[in-house]
Write a protein that holds these residues in place. Sequence first.
Motif, mmCIF file in Angstrom:
data_model
loop_
_atom_site.group_PDB
_atom_site.id
_atom_site.type_symbol
_atom_site.label_atom_id
_atom_site.label_comp_id
_atom_site.label_asym_id
_atom_site.label_seq_id
_atom_site.Cartn_x
_atom_site.Cartn_y
_atom_site.Cartn_z
ATOM 1 N N TYR A 1 7.585 -0.370 8.417
ATOM 2 C CA TYR A 1 7.584 0.099 7.551
ATOM 3 C C TYR A 1 7.199 0.805 7.065
ATOM 4 O O TYR A 1 6.060 1.550 5.982
ATOM 5 C CB TYR A 1 6.341 -1.011 7.058
ATOM 6 C CG TYR A 1 7.277 -2.849 7.248
ATOM 7 C CD1 TYR A 1 8.101 -3.107 6.696
ATOM 8 C CD2 TYR A 1 6.244 -3.677 7.774
ATOM 9 C CE1 TYR A 1 8.266 -4.212 6.549
ATOM 10 C CE2 TYR A 1 6.895 -4.921 7.931
ATOM 11 C CZ TYR A 1 7.888 -5.113 7.095
ATOM 12 O OH TYR A 1 8.848 -6.566 7.425
ATOM 13 N N GLY A 2 6.819 1.811 7.427
ATOM 14 C CA GLY A 2 6.280 3.273 7.127
ATOM 15 C C GLY A 2 5.350 3.668 7.590
ATOM 16 O O GLY A 2 5.073 4.785 7.050
ATOM 17 N N ALA A 3 4.362 3.129 8.249
ATOM 18 C CA ALA A 3 2.864 2.999 9.187
ATOM 19 C C ALA A 3 2.634 3.971 9.829
ATOM 20 O O ALA A 3 3.586 3.481 10.644
ATOM 21 C CB ALA A 3 1.986 1.715 8.146
ATOM 22 N N ALA B 1 1.094 -0.638 0.258
ATOM 23 C CA ALA B 1 -0.114 -0.514 0.135
ATOM 24 C C ALA B 1 1.058 1.162 0.185
ATOM 25 O O ALA B 1 0.473 2.396 -0.493
ATOM 26 C CB ALA B 1 -1.240 0.377 0.872
ATOM 27 N N LYS B 2 1.666 1.415 0.915
ATOM 28 C CA LYS B 2 2.953 1.969 1.030
ATOM 29 C C LYS B 2 3.994 2.488 -0.684
ATOM 30 O O LYS B 2 3.860 3.734 -1.504
ATOM 31 C CB LYS B 2 3.758 1.939 2.244
ATOM 32 C CG LYS B 2 3.836 2.622 2.929
ATOM 33 C CD LYS B 2 3.330 3.576 3.308
ATOM 34 C CE LYS B 2 4.937 4.721 3.509
ATOM 35 N NZ LYS B 2 5.114 5.639 3.795
ATOM 36 N N HIS B 3 3.710 1.374 -1.703
ATOM 37 C CA HIS B 3 4.558 1.726 -2.404
ATOM 38 C C HIS B 3 3.253 1.758 -3.706
ATOM 39 O O HIS B 3 4.181 2.489 -4.504
ATOM 40 C CB HIS B 3 5.246 0.223 -2.600
ATOM 41 C CG HIS B 3 4.767 -0.174 -4.784
ATOM 42 N ND1 HIS B 3 6.092 0.168 -4.719
ATOM 43 C CD2 HIS B 3 4.791 -1.127 -5.283
ATOM 44 C CE1 HIS B 3 6.052 -0.110 -5.919
ATOM 45 N NE2 HIS B 3 5.117 -0.579 -6.427
ATOM 46 N N PHE B 4 2.517 1.823 -3.440
ATOM 47 C CA PHE B 4 1.086 2.414 -4.788
ATOM 48 C C PHE B 4 1.256 3.933 -3.758
ATOM 49 O O PHE B 4 0.134 4.587 -4.774
ATOM 50 C CB PHE B 4 0.309 1.447 -4.161
ATOM 51 C CG PHE B 4 0.155 -0.557 -5.018
ATOM 52 C CD1 PHE B 4 0.561 -0.142 -6.341
ATOM 53 C CD2 PHE B 4 -0.191 -1.134 -4.152
ATOM 54 C CE1 PHE B 4 0.893 -1.304 -7.093
ATOM 55 C CE2 PHE B 4 -0.230 -2.634 -4.821
ATOM 56 C CZ PHE B 4 0.794 -2.316 -6.016
ATOM 57 N N GLY B 5 1.522 4.362 -2.708
ATOM 58 C CA GLY B 5 1.127 6.064 -2.219
ATOM 59 C C GLY B 5 0.236 5.956 -2.042
ATOM 60 O O GLY B 5 -0.235 6.776 -1.718
ATOM 61 N N ALA B 6 -0.350 5.543 -0.864
ATOM 62 C CA ALA B 6 -1.256 4.941 -0.178
ATOM 63 C C ALA B 6 -0.870 5.425 1.671
ATOM 64 O O ALA B 6 0.588 5.809 1.497
ATOM 65 C CB ALA B 6 -1.659 4.482 -0.257
ATOM 66 N N ASP B 7 -2.155 6.294 1.951
ATOM 67 C CA ASP B 7 -1.490 7.051 3.445
ATOM 68 C C ASP B 7 -1.527 5.552 4.391
ATOM 69 O O ASP B 7 -3.362 5.709 4.384
ATOM 70 C CB ASP B 7 -2.663 8.162 3.535
ATOM 71 C CG ASP B 7 -1.773 9.189 5.579
ATOM 72 O OD1 ASP B 7 -0.363 8.399 5.779
ATOM 73 O OD2 ASP B 7 -2.978 9.901 5.526
ATOM 74 N N VAL B 8 -0.558 5.288 4.421
ATOM 75 C CA VAL B 8 -0.735 3.524 5.668
ATOM 76 C C VAL B 8 -1.344 3.567 6.931
ATOM 77 O O VAL B 8 -0.352 4.527 7.634
ATOM 78 C CB VAL B 8 0.076 2.231 5.034
ATOM 79 C CG1 VAL B 8 -0.469 1.456 5.530
ATOM 80 C CG2 VAL B 8 0.039 2.705 3.191
ATOM 81 N N TYR B 9 -2.225 2.995 7.186
ATOM 82 C CA TYR B 9 -2.650 2.760 9.434
ATOM 83 C C TYR B 9 -2.273 1.490 8.826
ATOM 84 O O TYR B 9 -2.974 0.206 8.722
ATOM 85 C CB TYR B 9 -3.879 3.885 9.495
ATOM 86 C CG TYR B 9 -3.519 4.888 9.132
ATOM 87 C CD1 TYR B 9 -2.966 6.029 10.461
ATOM 88 C CD2 TYR B 9 -3.865 5.476 7.960
ATOM 89 C CE1 TYR B 9 -3.131 7.223 10.236
ATOM 90 C CE2 TYR B 9 -3.736 6.781 7.665
ATOM 91 C CZ TYR B 9 -3.135 7.694 8.185
ATOM 92 O OH TYR B 9 -3.335 8.835 8.289
#
Length: 380
Positions: A241-243, A218-226
């Motif tokens: 993982y940056g979420a 999801a991060k790779h696809f550019g989303a704001d991830v929680y």
Amino acid sequence: MRSPKAGGPLRLSGTPHHIICKIGKLNLDLGQFTPFHNSIFPAHHLVFRMCKMKAMTITAYGENAKFEAADLPTPVPTSGHVVVRIAASSVNTVDTMIRALGSDLPLSPALPAVLGMDFAGVIEVVGEGVNEFAVGDEVYGCAGGLADLQGALAEFMLADARLIAHKPKSISMREAAAMPLVGITAYEGLERAGIAASQKVLVQGGAGGVGHLAVQLAKHFGADVYATGTGGTQMDVIKGYGATPIDFAAEKITDYVAKYTDGAGFDLVFDTVGGANMTNSFEAAALNANIASTVGLLEIDLSPAHFKGLSLHIVFMLLPMLSNQGREEHGAILAELAKIVDAGALKPLLDSEVFGLDNVSGAYDRLTSGKAIGKVVIDV
């Protein structure tokens, strides 16, 4: 038939050959053998039909069923398939369900069975009609361990070429073996739910097998991830993982929806927990949001989903293996995942415990204990 160079490949036409193989001082007369037209065999593969391999089999089902070593015939290539020398396999929840439930689960193989769906290894023999792979290629996939398909808990495995892809170059065999089932599931779930850049995405169970890859994708696809989890270790995994980690045991849904979405809800929810947690996903979702889930085996009131206009996508990753339909889609997803891995945007998390083929039971017990952080991998 010409004699091959020592250890070299031999190309055979589709006409009968009388084969005598010399191993040390022993001459083995294999009689008549008719290979696929223009099949290529390393010289030692001519004895595949009479060779045995080590495999771990299960002879009875049950939660505490043990795996036993057995010598089984080495698989031979069939049309559209390859024989893979297995380097590693990983354990998935569905593997442990097969062991525990047996015939109560329609997809369980007949006994005695060789389980293990995920694998990474090296192609030993290529069957007729396979042009995308060659002997010596490093590959990974999810291609057996259920129904009538032999699994990966063995030295060799017959795999449908449509279900595999070249292994990512930047990770180990162990890491590659951890990816296929959960990686395909994560990718398919996000794709079917319409993942897009700038969306607010919630992954339920973000430190789990499917969840930790869904977070990264999801991060790779550019989303704001929680992502939800609980406990310091899971929170650290998600944050790594940056979420944004959400402790579901400490934060109420209404509170974190208000905090992170101004009360609007998440555009996409990937629920890897499923079951009764599905109602939590409905509550966290925005109006007209998409929800993907891997666990839909329950009776549930869909009223909350109805009044929000939600779209629900159930991901049953095993369908292509069971139905023999759409198998090439899995190979294509694995190839895409390999590119994402080699670009540095995706990396599987492995549990710290190490298991060999002689301790498959221990690996299964490790996963069912709930103590594993990351995928449990078995070295073959």
